[in-house]
Design an enzyme around this catalytic site. Structure first.
Site, PDB file in Angstrom:
ATOM      1  N   LYS A 173       0.835  -1.212   0.000  1.00 28.24           N
ATOM      2  CA  LYS A 173       0.000   0.000   0.000  1.00 28.24           C
ATOM      3  C   LYS A 173       0.862   1.252   0.000  1.00 28.24           C
ATOM      4  CE  LYS A 173      -1.778   2.885   2.660  1.00 28.24           C
ATOM      5  NZ  LYS A 173      -1.708   4.112   1.829  1.00 28.24           N
ATOM      6  N   GLU A 248       9.820   1.047  10.736  1.00 31.25           N
ATOM      7  CA  GLU A 248      10.857   2.036  10.458  1.00 31.25           C
ATOM      8  C   GLU A 248      10.200   3.398  10.593  1.00 31.25           C
ATOM      9  OE1 GLU A 248      12.858   4.550   9.290  1.00 31.25           O
ATOM     10  OE2 GLU A 248      12.807   3.880   7.198  1.00 31.25           O
ATOM     11  N   CYS A 282      13.807   9.742   6.491  1.00 33.93           N
ATOM     12  CA  CYS A 282      13.769   9.171   7.839  1.00 33.93           C
ATOM     13  C   CYS A 282      15.130   9.289   8.504  1.00 33.93           C
ATOM     14  CB  CYS A 282      13.304   7.728   7.797  1.00 33.93           C
ATOM     15  SG  CYS A 282      14.100   6.775   6.511  1.00 33.93           S
ATOM     16  N   GLU A 382      10.815  15.320  15.259  1.00 37.17           N
ATOM     17  CA  GLU A 382      11.131  15.178  13.837  1.00 37.17           C
ATOM     18  C   GLU A 382      10.348  16.241  13.060  1.00 37.17           C
ATOM     19  OE1 GLU A 382       9.727  11.597  11.711  1.00 37.17           O
ATOM     20  OE2 GLU A 382      11.775  11.407  10.969  1.00 37.17           O
TER      21      GLU A 382
HETATM   22  P1  NAI Z   1       1.993   8.516   7.995  1.00 32.78           P
HETATM   23  O1  NAI Z   1       2.664   7.700   9.030  1.00 32.78           O
HETATM   24  O2  NAI Z   1       0.606   8.973   8.228  1.00 32.78           O
HETATM   25  O3  NAI Z   1       1.997   7.710   6.580  1.00 32.78           O
HETATM   26  C1  NAI Z   1       2.810   6.593   6.275  1.00 32.78           C
HETATM   27  C2  NAI Z   1       1.975   5.514   5.637  1.00 32.78           C
HETATM   28  O4  NAI Z   1       1.024   5.041   6.584  1.00 32.78           O
HETATM   29  C3  NAI Z   1       1.151   5.961   4.418  1.00 32.78           C
HETATM   30  O5  NAI Z   1       1.098   4.926   3.462  1.00 32.78           O
HETATM   31  C4  NAI Z   1      -0.230   6.169   5.009  1.00 32.78           C
HETATM   32  O6  NAI Z   1      -1.267   5.994   4.051  1.00 32.78           O
HETATM   33  C5  NAI Z   1      -0.277   5.074   6.034  1.00 32.78           C
HETATM   34  N1  NAI Z   1      -1.252   5.307   7.111  1.00 32.78           N
HETATM   35  C6  NAI Z   1      -1.637   6.504   7.642  1.00 32.78           C
HETATM   36  N2  NAI Z   1      -2.554   6.309   8.604  1.00 32.78           N
HETATM   37  C7  NAI Z   1      -2.768   4.977   8.692  1.00 32.78           C
HETATM   38  C8  NAI Z   1      -3.594   4.153   9.495  1.00 32.78           C
HETATM   39  N3  NAI Z   1      -4.412   4.672  10.416  1.00 32.78           N
HETATM   40  N4  NAI Z   1      -3.545   2.814   9.316  1.00 32.78           N
HETATM   41  C9  NAI Z   1      -2.709   2.274   8.404  1.00 32.78           C
HETATM   42  N5  NAI Z   1      -1.919   2.995   7.608  1.00 32.78           N
HETATM   43  C10 NAI Z   1      -1.934   4.336   7.744  1.00 32.78           C
HETATM   44  O7  NAI Z   1       2.938   9.753   7.684  1.00 32.78           O
HETATM   45  P2  NAI Z   1       2.506  11.213   7.133  1.00 32.78           P
HETATM   46  O8  NAI Z   1       1.214  11.640   7.735  1.00 32.78           O
HETATM   47  O9  NAI Z   1       2.603  11.152   5.680  1.00 32.78           O
HETATM   48  O10 NAI Z   1       3.690  12.099   7.729  1.00 32.78           O
HETATM   49  C11 NAI Z   1       3.648  12.545   9.089  1.00 32.78           C
HETATM   50  C12 NAI Z   1       5.032  12.490   9.712  1.00 32.78           C
HETATM   51  O11 NAI Z   1       5.486  11.144   9.749  1.00 32.78           O
HETATM   52  C13 NAI Z   1       6.119  13.224   8.930  1.00 32.78           C
HETATM   53  O12 NAI Z   1       6.128  14.579   9.228  1.00 32.78           O
HETATM   54  C14 NAI Z   1       7.351  12.510   9.420  1.00 32.78           C
HETATM   55  O13 NAI Z   1       7.772  13.046  10.640  1.00 32.78           O
HETATM   56  C15 NAI Z   1       6.894  11.076   9.612  1.00 32.78           C
HETATM   57  N6  NAI Z   1       7.228  10.232   8.456  1.00 32.78           N
HETATM   58  C16 NAI Z   1       8.314   9.412   8.530  1.00 32.78           C
HETATM   59  C17 NAI Z   1       8.684   8.657   7.434  1.00 32.78           C
HETATM   60  C18 NAI Z   1       9.876   7.791   7.467  1.00 32.78           C
HETATM   61  O14 NAI Z   1      10.522   7.618   6.441  1.00 32.78           O
HETATM   62  N7  NAI Z   1      10.159   7.149   8.580  1.00 32.78           N
HETATM   63  C19 NAI Z   1       7.967   8.732   6.162  1.00 32.78           C
HETATM   64  C20 NAI Z   1       6.787   9.571   6.208  1.00 32.78           C
HETATM   65  C21 NAI Z   1       6.474  10.295   7.318  1.00 32.78           C
END
Ligand code: NAI
Ligand code: MG
Length: 480
Positions: A173, A248, A282, A382
């Site tokens: 996904k 991660e 990240c 972050e």
């Molecule tokens: P997010 O954690 O919401 O999104 C990451 C993935 O999780 C996406 O595919 C999203 O569709 C999915 N997701 C979101 N809510 C979910 C749920 N309830 N159940 C299952 N899957 C779900 O990250 P977002 O909102 O894009 O970014 C927010 C913060 O997260 C950023 O500012 C950053 O600090 C961090 N982040 C860290 C990443 C990394 O590489 N470790 C990558 C993206 C965001």
């Protein structure tokens, strides 16, 4: 044109026909309209992955044959590198050369793990006369993978390739903010010989498709990259089905610079570690811990680098592209204000660029926050944008203490000519990867990667990642 889901080797509309728009962050324009996977679509995709697993068309194939197909996928990624890179650049906003590098890294994941498909070995365990005991590493089953928008094709390949090498089937996904290249990866895999149902791709909204996938009783493993908050939520969902998770979750990784370091090379490494992908990485080096004697010179060099960076649309191949979305841009802006309120000093950038031509995109200037102290929010949280928090220190013990005073522990960099300082830091830092006089390693496909503390658990990349996609069966034989 509407982009479709990929389920069981076929393109499909969402069960309810609904779609969502994907934006080009360089212009704010709609880039594509994409099928929005529903819970019913997740059910279909998991069922397809389960049937493909049971049919053994993939996991039961000779391992060398699995490897050959994966090599073909790697070659196809390389042949289409320019198209894929352009699409990634439009979808995510990253500079074209970064997107090109990402596609090469994705191809490398397929090559690296193709070579491992026929080398996943067990052990024999000595039990004495009359016994033969051996272990087999079997595929863990259906792997669910939820990936973010910052490195879609790289992170997609990072999880899919080892899972496929191990003989697993996958439901992937991608993030709603940048789902395009994951769909292309799914198409290429099918075209180059992956049997139907082995890799299903379901763009959709996190709390809908993502939650349906993470909580699905039909999955056997979950790989998640994203925020701590969502990571905790999906781990709880998976726990209800006793499904193991690889997590991660990002970080606040320090670059620790001693006064004896070569400050020219160091400034380049430190700038790249935070400004690459506009800081949306990240493993971004988002904290600079600099020894007081080198502070002024290093900050001056960094300011020069930051102020000479060309900002622009990803496909114009600038030094830095936009932030992924308006929401994320506002988060970055808010953090700079928080930092100023806490007493930090903006030594470069700090706002959106003045250039009117960039007005519709989600751009932010490369930013240095100086005079940060370790307890400030901008030193602890972050930001996920091009904002470097700069903290001065005097002695090595103080540097280690500040570096480890974080809820995160993903990566750390050390810059010094003194081997003793470098090795002391490497042994005492709480982080999954330590770099000495460098930062990152061209994608680091071969190097185990993952977090200490709230940066997550489990390891991706390198041979270590196979542990997540296999389960060990022990067979004990007694003979006369
Ligand atoms: P997010 O954690 O919401 O999104 C990451 C993935 O999780 C996406 O595919 C999203 O569709 C999915 N997701 C979101 N809510 C979910 C749920 N309830 N159940 C299952 N899957 C779900 O990250 P977002 O909102 O894009 O970014 C927010 C913060 O997260 C950023 O500012 C950053 O600090 C961090 N982040 C860290 C990443 C990394 O590489 N470790 C990558 C993206 C965001
Ligand atoms: Mg979110």
């Amino acid at each position: 044109m509407t982009e479709a889901l990929i389920i069981d080797g076929h393109k499909a509309a969402a069960s309810d026909g609904k779609t969502f728009d994907v934006y080009d962050p360089s212009s704010g324009d709609v880039l594509a309209t994409v099928a929005k996977a529903t819970k019913a679509d997740v059910d279909r995709a998991v069922a397809a992955a389960q049937s493909a697993l049971d049919a053994k068309a993939w996991g039961g194939a000779p391992p060398a044959e699995r490897g050959r197909i994966m090599i073909r996928i790697a070659q196809a990624l390389r042949e289409r590198a320019e198209d894929l890179a352009t699409l990634e650049s439009r979808d995510n906003g990253k500079p074209l050369r970064q997107a090109r590098a990402d596609v090469q890294v994705a191809a490398r994941y397929f090559e690296f793990f193709a070579g491992i498909a026929d080398k996943i070995m067990g052990n024999t365990i000595p039990l004495g006369p009359g016994f033969l005991d051996y272990t087999v590493r079997e595929p863990i089953g259906v792997s669910a993978q939820i990936i973010p928008w910052n490195y879609p094709i790289q992170i997609g390949a990072r999880g899919v390739a080892p899972a496929l090498a191990a003989g697993c089937t996958v439901v992937l996904k991608p993030a709603e903010d940048a789902p395009m290249t994951a769909l292309r990866l799914g198409e290429i895999a099918l075209e180059y010989g992956l049997p139907p149902g082995v890799l299903n791709v379901l763009p959709g909204i996190g709390p809908e498709a993502g939650a349906a996938l993470a909580s699905h009783p039909g999955i056997n493993q979950l790989t998640f990259t994203g925020s701590v908050e969502v990571g905790i939520a999906v781990a709880k969902m998976a726990a209800d089905n006793v499904v193991p998770v690889v997590m991660e979750l990002g970080g606040k990784s320090p670059n620790i610079v001693f006064a004896d370091a070569d400050l020219e090379t160091t400034s380049q490494g430190v700038a790249n570690a935070i400004f690459q992908n506009a800081g949306q990485t990240c493993s971004a080096g988002s904290r600079l811990l600099v020894q007081r004697g080198a502070h002024d010179e290093l900050v001056a060099k960094l300011r020069q680098r930051a102020e000479s960076m060309r900002i622009g649309p990803g496909v114009s191949d600038p030094d830095m592209g936009p932030i992924i979305s308006k929401k994320q841009l506002e988060t970055v802006e808010r953090y700079v204000k928080i930092g100023e309120g806490e007493g930090a000093h903006v030594a470069a950038g700090g706002s959106r660029p003045q250039d009117g031509a960039l007005g519709k995109g989600f751009f932010f200037q490369p930013t240095l926050l100086d005079r940060v102290s370790p307890g400030m929010r901008v030193a602890q949280e972050e930001i996920f944008g091009p904002v470097l928090a700069i903290i001065a220190f005097d002695e090595i013990d103080e540097a280690i203490d500040i570096a480890n005073r974080s809820q995160y522990g993903l990566v750390a960099g050390v810059w010094t000519r003194d081997i003793n300082k470098a090795m002391t830091i490497a042994s005492r830092i709480k982080a999954g990867q330590v770099y000495i006089n460098t930062y990152g390693a061209g994608g680091g496909v071969e190097l185990p990667f993952g977090g200490y503390k709230k940066s997550g658990y489990g390891r991706e990349k390198g041979l270590e990642s196979l542990a997540s996609y296999t389960q060990v069966k022990n067979v004990c034989v007694r003979f006369a």
